[in-house]
Design a protein around this motif. Structure first.
Motif, short mmCIF file in Angstrom:
data_model
loop_
_atom_site.label_atom_id
_atom_site.label_comp_id
_atom_site.label_asym_id
_atom_site.label_seq_id
_atom_site.Cartn_x
_atom_site.Cartn_y
_atom_site.Cartn_z
N SER A 364 31.91 -9.53 41.44
CA SER A 364 32.67 -10.61 42.07
C SER A 364 33.97 -10.91 41.35
O SER A 364 34.89 -11.48 41.94
CB SER A 364 31.82 -11.89 42.12
OG SER A 364 31.52 -12.34 40.82
N ASP A 365 34.08 -10.56 40.06
CA ASP A 365 35.30 -10.87 39.32
C ASP A 365 35.86 -9.64 38.60
O ASP A 365 36.54 -9.75 37.59
CB ASP A 365 35.06 -12.00 38.32
CG ASP A 365 33.99 -11.66 37.30
OD1 ASP A 365 33.32 -10.62 37.49
OD2 ASP A 365 33.84 -12.41 36.33
N ASP A 366 35.57 -8.45 39.15
CA ASP A 366 36.00 -7.21 38.51
C ASP A 366 37.05 -6.52 39.38
O ASP A 366 37.16 -6.79 40.57
CB ASP A 366 34.80 -6.29 38.33
CG ASP A 366 35.08 -5.18 37.32
OD1 ASP A 366 36.06 -5.31 36.58
OD2 ASP A 366 34.30 -4.21 37.28
N LYS A 367 37.81 -5.64 38.74
CA LYS A 367 38.79 -4.86 39.50
C LYS A 367 38.09 -3.99 40.52
O LYS A 367 37.04 -3.42 40.26
CB LYS A 367 39.60 -3.97 38.55
CG LYS A 367 40.67 -4.70 37.76
CD LYS A 367 41.35 -3.78 36.80
CE LYS A 367 42.17 -2.72 37.51
NZ LYS A 367 43.34 -3.28 38.20
N GLY A 368 38.66 -3.89 41.69
CA GLY A 368 38.11 -3.03 42.72
C GLY A 368 38.46 -1.59 42.44
O GLY A 368 39.21 -1.26 41.53
N GLY A 369 37.88 -0.71 43.26
CA GLY A 369 38.13 0.70 43.07
C GLY A 369 38.64 1.36 44.35
O GLY A 369 38.36 0.89 45.45
#
Length: 373
Positions: A364-369
């Motif tokens: 929920s609070d991480d960089k997407g890929g």
């Protein structure tokens, strides 16, 4: 002109592409414009906008001037009666702007309007509707009590008056934005949305949350969660308290102690890293485009199976990597499926319309890929 959609970009070209496409779809027949303001990205963002979206107004800053100043720049040239401040790492549902305009025109004392935001896992983002983060409420949130921090008196899919909206999606009349002098440029990044929300209520208007309009937000994509991020985030809260609360020795000490404690905890969490997400047992692509499926299969490790939208009617989708082809299934339906099948071991990816890549995020609070094919 009815609407100006303002997107501030910084080094997230693939996410920006999806954001623009989804915004164009949501504009539909509205008399509207899209303004992208770029804060000196080092990737190919500006070249992509010029090449693929010639109707989009592009402002290229030669340096990163921060969130507040850049958005103020864009609003100054916007022609719409309404403006929508929109993060580049978002995708809006096809009916989002229409719903916002319809609701805004029924609320004569409206300041700003926020919407239901979900993350890449399909879960609701509680910062979509917040209370004013007083020092007491912020401290309680820090130790795990979030009831006073978030506007829990309104259910996620309902609507009502709130104090603070999130800057990833803020919809309002341009005249009100100008009346309260827009975003405060003392903030470089973070805290600007809280400050603007507060200035709007202080001017006699009401901020409103609309749970029937949706936006996907890959929270965390536009920023690295490093020491500089922590300094800016908690520094912004100190600026807010100093500007809007009567200063005294006890308050100053409480704020500094709270900020120091929060930074310490966040630094510890970042250092420890995030737990890896388990690999789903199967992978499906919701599409009727066999050529796209073939191209994607060449770069994805798991065997991919093409299925129709009807697979979601039996409710048996779990522990599955679900890839949505947004040329086949609209964002409105994608978001509905993500909400319905969240927390079942599923992972979600989206192939934006006409694109040769898929996007997703499992934190929920991480960089997407991004995976290109």
């Amino acid at each position: 002109m009815k609407l100006s959609v303002i997107i501030l970009n910084y080094n997230v070209a693939y996410f920006l592409r999806q954001c623009i496409i989804s915004a164009q779809r949501a504009i539909g027949n509205l008399e509207a414009e899209i303004i992208v303001i770029d804060n000196a990205s080092a990737d190919h963002s500006c070249e992509m906008v010029k090449r693929d979206f010639p109707s989009v107004i592009l402002i290229e800053n030669k340096e990163n001037v921060g969130f507040s100043k850049a958005n103020n720049q864009a609003v100054s040239v916007a022609k719409g009666e309404f403006i929508c401040i929109l993060n580049p790492d978002t995708a809006v549902a096809e009916d989002t702007f229409v719903r916002c305009i319809q609701k805004a025109e029924k609320l004569p004392d409206l300041g700003a309007l926020g919407v239901y935001m979900l993350d890449g896992t399909g879960n609701f983002l509680p910062e979509s509707k917040r209370n004013l983060p007083t020092p007491k409420a912020s401290f309680l949130k820090l130790i795990g009590f979030t009831k006073k921090y978030y506007a829990t008196h309104i259910s996620e899919e309902n609507e009502g008056e709130v104090e603070v909206l999130v800057g990833a999606f803020m919809f309002m009349k341009k005249s009100i934005y100008n009346e309260v002098n827009g975003f405060d440029e003392d903030y470089f990044m973070y805290g600007e949305d809280i400050d603007l929300s507060y200035k709007i209520t202080q001017a006699g208007y009401k901020n409103y949350y609309l749970g029937t309009a949706e936006t996907l937000h890959y929270k965390g994509e536009s920023t690295q969660k490093d020491a500089a991020y922590l300094q800016r985030f908690y520094g912004a809260m100190q600026i807010f308290y100093k500007k809007h609360f009567n200063s005294n020795l006890l308050l100053d000490l409480s704020v500094k102690t709270g900020v120091w404690t929060a930074k310490l905890l966040k630094t510890k969490n970042i250092a420890e890293g995030k737990k890896g997400t388990p690999t789903p047992s199967r992978a499906i692509v919701i599409t009727d485009n066999l050529a796209m499926l073939k191209g994607l299969s060449a770069v994805v490790e798991q065997p991919l199976k093409s299925v129709s939208k009807s697979i979601f009617q039996d409710g048996s989708v779990q522990e599955t990597l679900v890839v949505f082809d947004a040329d086949y299934i609209p964002y409105t339906q994608i978001f509905n499926v993500m909400r319905q099948y969240r927390n079942l071991g599923n992972q979600f990816r989206i192939r934006p319309p006409g694109c040769s890549f898929i996007i997703g995020s499992d934190q929920s609070d991480d960089k997407g890929g991004v995976v290109q094919f």
